[in-house]
Design a protein around this motif. Structure first.
Motif, PDB file in Angstrom:
ATOM      1  N   GLY A  41       0.784  -1.224   0.000  1.00  0.00           N
ATOM      2  CA  GLY A  41       0.000   0.000   0.000  1.00  0.00           C
ATOM      3  C   GLY A  41       0.817   1.275   0.000  1.00  0.00           C
ATOM      4  N   GLN A  42       2.150   1.164  -0.003  1.00  0.00           N
ATOM      5  CA  GLN A  42       3.017   2.343   0.015  1.00  0.00           C
ATOM      6  C   GLN A  42       4.110   2.189  -1.034  1.00  0.00           C
ATOM      7  OE1 GLN A  42       4.424   2.522   4.077  1.00  0.00           O
ATOM      8  NE2 GLN A  42       2.671   3.738   4.732  1.00  0.00           N
ATOM      9  N   VAL A  43       4.285   3.216  -1.867  1.00  0.00           N
ATOM     10  CA  VAL A  43       5.300   3.160  -2.912  1.00  0.00           C
ATOM     11  C   VAL A  43       6.662   3.514  -2.327  1.00  0.00           C
ATOM     12  CG1 VAL A  43       3.649   3.769  -4.707  1.00  0.00           C
ATOM     13  CG2 VAL A  43       4.909   5.583  -3.523  1.00  0.00           C
ATOM     14  N   ALA A  44       7.723   3.159  -3.047  1.00  0.00           N
ATOM     15  CA  ALA A  44       9.082   3.514  -2.637  1.00  0.00           C
ATOM     16  C   ALA A  44       9.319   5.001  -2.888  1.00  0.00           C
ATOM     17  CB  ALA A  44      10.091   2.675  -3.406  1.00  0.00           C
ATOM     18  N   LEU A  45       9.979   5.650  -1.932  1.00  0.00           N
ATOM     19  CA  LEU A  45      10.244   7.081  -2.029  1.00  0.00           C
ATOM     20  C   LEU A  45      11.713   7.376  -1.776  1.00  0.00           C
ATOM     21  CD1 LEU A  45       7.247   8.565   0.021  1.00  0.00           C
ATOM     22  CD2 LEU A  45       7.506   8.590  -2.461  1.00  0.00           C
ATOM     23  N   ASP A  46      12.211   8.423  -2.427  1.00  0.00           N
ATOM     24  CA  ASP A  46      13.511   8.993  -2.102  1.00  0.00           C
ATOM     25  C   ASP A  46      13.289  10.215  -1.224  1.00  0.00           C
ATOM     26  OD1 ASP A  46      15.055   7.201  -3.603  1.00  0.00           O
ATOM     27  OD2 ASP A  46      14.765   8.371  -5.437  1.00  0.00           O
ATOM     28  N   VAL A  47      14.141  10.407  -0.219  1.00  0.00           N
ATOM     29  CA  VAL A  47      14.134  11.604   0.611  1.00  0.00           C
ATOM     30  C   VAL A  47      15.448  12.332   0.352  1.00  0.00           C
ATOM     31  CG1 VAL A  47      13.998  12.547   2.937  1.00  0.00           C
ATOM     32  CG2 VAL A  47      12.685  10.501   2.346  1.00  0.00           C
ATOM     33  N   THR A  48      15.361  13.521  -0.222  1.00  0.00           N
ATOM     34  CA  THR A  48      16.555  14.227  -0.677  1.00  0.00           C
ATOM     35  C   THR A  48      16.651  15.599  -0.028  1.00  0.00           C
ATOM     36  OG1 THR A  48      16.272  13.152  -2.827  1.00  0.00           O
ATOM     37  CG2 THR A  48      17.856  14.975  -2.700  1.00  0.00           C
ATOM     38  N   PRO A  49      17.713  15.877   0.750  1.00  0.00           N
ATOM     39  CA  PRO A  49      17.908  17.227   1.305  1.00  0.00           C
ATOM     40  C   PRO A  49      18.365  18.190   0.214  1.00  0.00           C
ATOM     41  CG  PRO A  49      19.140  15.553   2.535  1.00  0.00           C
ATOM     42  CD  PRO A  49      18.722  14.935   1.239  1.00  0.00           C
ATOM     43  N   TYR A  50      17.936  19.424   0.312  1.00  0.00           N
ATOM     44  CA  TYR A  50      18.371  20.473  -0.603  1.00  0.00           C
ATOM     45  C   TYR A  50      18.803  21.683   0.218  1.00  0.00           C
ATOM     46  CZ  TYR A  50      16.276  17.724  -4.342  1.00  0.00           C
ATOM     47  OH  TYR A  50      15.970  16.707  -5.221  1.00  0.00           O
ATOM     48  N   TRP A  90       6.289  16.729  -8.497  1.00  0.00           N
ATOM     49  CA  TRP A  90       7.726  16.915  -8.348  1.00  0.00           C
ATOM     50  C   TRP A  90       8.474  15.598  -8.538  1.00  0.00           C
ATOM     51  CZ3 TRP A  90       8.457  21.727  -8.845  1.00  0.00           C
ATOM     52  CH2 TRP A  90       7.601  22.663  -8.256  1.00  0.00           C
ATOM     53  N   THR A  91       9.659  15.705  -9.122  1.00  0.00           N
ATOM     54  CA  THR A  91      10.600  14.588  -9.204  1.00  0.00           C
ATOM     55  C   THR A  91      11.860  15.000  -8.449  1.00  0.00           C
ATOM     56  OG1 THR A  91      11.697  15.379 -11.222  1.00  0.00           O
ATOM     57  CG2 THR A  91       9.727  13.978 -11.495  1.00  0.00           C
ATOM     58  N   ARG A  92      12.787  14.065  -8.304  1.00  0.00           N
ATOM     59  CA  ARG A  92      14.022  14.390  -7.597  1.00  0.00           C
ATOM     60  C   ARG A  92      14.773  15.522  -8.301  1.00  0.00           C
ATOM     61  NH1 ARG A  92      18.108   9.881  -5.074  1.00  0.00           N
ATOM     62  NH2 ARG A  92      19.512  11.339  -4.007  1.00  0.00           N
ATOM     63  N   ASP A  93      14.730  15.541  -9.640  1.00  0.00           N
ATOM     64  CA  ASP A  93      15.434  16.576 -10.396  1.00  0.00           C
ATOM     65  C   ASP A  93      14.732  17.928 -10.327  1.00  0.00           C
ATOM     66  OD1 ASP A  93      17.452  14.839 -11.146  1.00  0.00           O
ATOM     67  OD2 ASP A  93      16.483  14.297 -13.044  1.00  0.00           O
ATOM     68  N   SER A  94      13.413  17.927 -10.356  1.00  0.00           N
ATOM     69  CA  SER A  94      12.684  19.197 -10.407  1.00  0.00           C
ATOM     70  C   SER A  94      12.417  19.778  -9.019  1.00  0.00           C
ATOM     71  CB  SER A  94      11.352  19.023 -11.138  1.00  0.00           C
ATOM     72  OG  SER A  94      10.467  18.192 -10.398  1.00  0.00           O
TER      73      SER A  94
END
Length: 237
Positions: free
Chosen positions: A151-160, A206-210
């Motif tokens: 029930g949960q998709v894989a996610l990236d957590v990225t600091p900016y 949003w994507t990791r790049d945008s």
């Protein structure tokens, strides 16, 4: 749908401001349900009371929704003390936010597919506010990835960190985006001024790049609100 769709502007100098919703047919993923925080007894100003010019509590007329505008596709709600705030994945933050607060307000603008939630939280003192932001920042830098679960998709957590930031406004900036780089995720910006922390979530395609562009948009869009947080410093405005 592929790529990051250009967002329709609904106010001068800022991005579209909308509420976080699950994207239908666009590969998007909404954040988990936001929290409804409870203020310390006696901290919130009573409805109809005069606005405070200082102190720990948020003035009843504080313009948290400044710059948000309703139109044919968008509606504005708040500011309200009982509204749900921003949504951080429990697998990373585990209830860290908002911590031991004194008062809070939430303003949101809703529209199709995309959305933003502004949450203003005030603490007993500047040290407590700084510690809360530091905890959020630490979790963002340590989490990095959330594997898929039922029930949960894989996610990236990225600091900016440092994207459009000013030294005088310490905080945290990061994104939760789909791990396969499909459009769908949220960007977050936390900024502290004195005893107050302004936390903003922008959810959508949003994507990791945008995401870096999303963080810059949030910082520009919320300058007017941030400038008014001087009422929560010892020096005042």
């Amino acid at each position: 749908m592929t790529g990051h769709r250009t967002r329709q502007l609904i106010r001068t100098g800022g991005p579209a401001i909308l509420l976080a919703v699950t994207l239908v047919g666009c590969g998007g993923q909404s954040s988990e349900a936001g929290h409804v925080a409870t203020t310390t007894p006696g901290s919130a100003s009573a409805p109809g009371s005069s606005a405070r010019q200082g102190g720990a509590d948020i003035p009843v007329d504080f313009p948290l929704a400044q710059g948000l505008r309703a139109d044919s596709e968008n509606t504005v709600t708040g500011p309200r003390r009982d509204a749900r705030g921003i949504s951080l994945r429990s697998r990373c933050w585990n209830g860290v936010w908002p911590g031991r607060l004194r008062d809070r307000l939430v303003a949101q603008q809703r529209g199709p597919e995309l959305g933003v939630t502004r949450e203003l939280v005030v603490y007993a003192d500047a040290a407590t506010a700084a510690a809360e932001v530091a905890r959020v920042h630490t979790r963002a830098t340590r989490c990095q990835a959330l594997p898929a679960r039922p029930g949960q998709v894989a996610l990236d957590v990225t600091p900016y960190d440092g994207v459009g930031a000013r030294v005088s406004h310490a905080g945290a900036s990061f994104a939760e985006t789909l791990a396969d780089d499909r459009p769908g995720g949220s960007v977050f910006v936390f900024r502290r001024v004195g005893r107050a922390v302004l936390a903003v979530e922008d959810s959508g395609e949003w994507t990791r790049d945008s995401a870096v562009d999303g963080i810059r948009h949030l910082r520009r869009a919320d300058r007017g609100v941030l400038a008014r947080l001087c009422v929560f410093t010892d020096a005042g405005c």
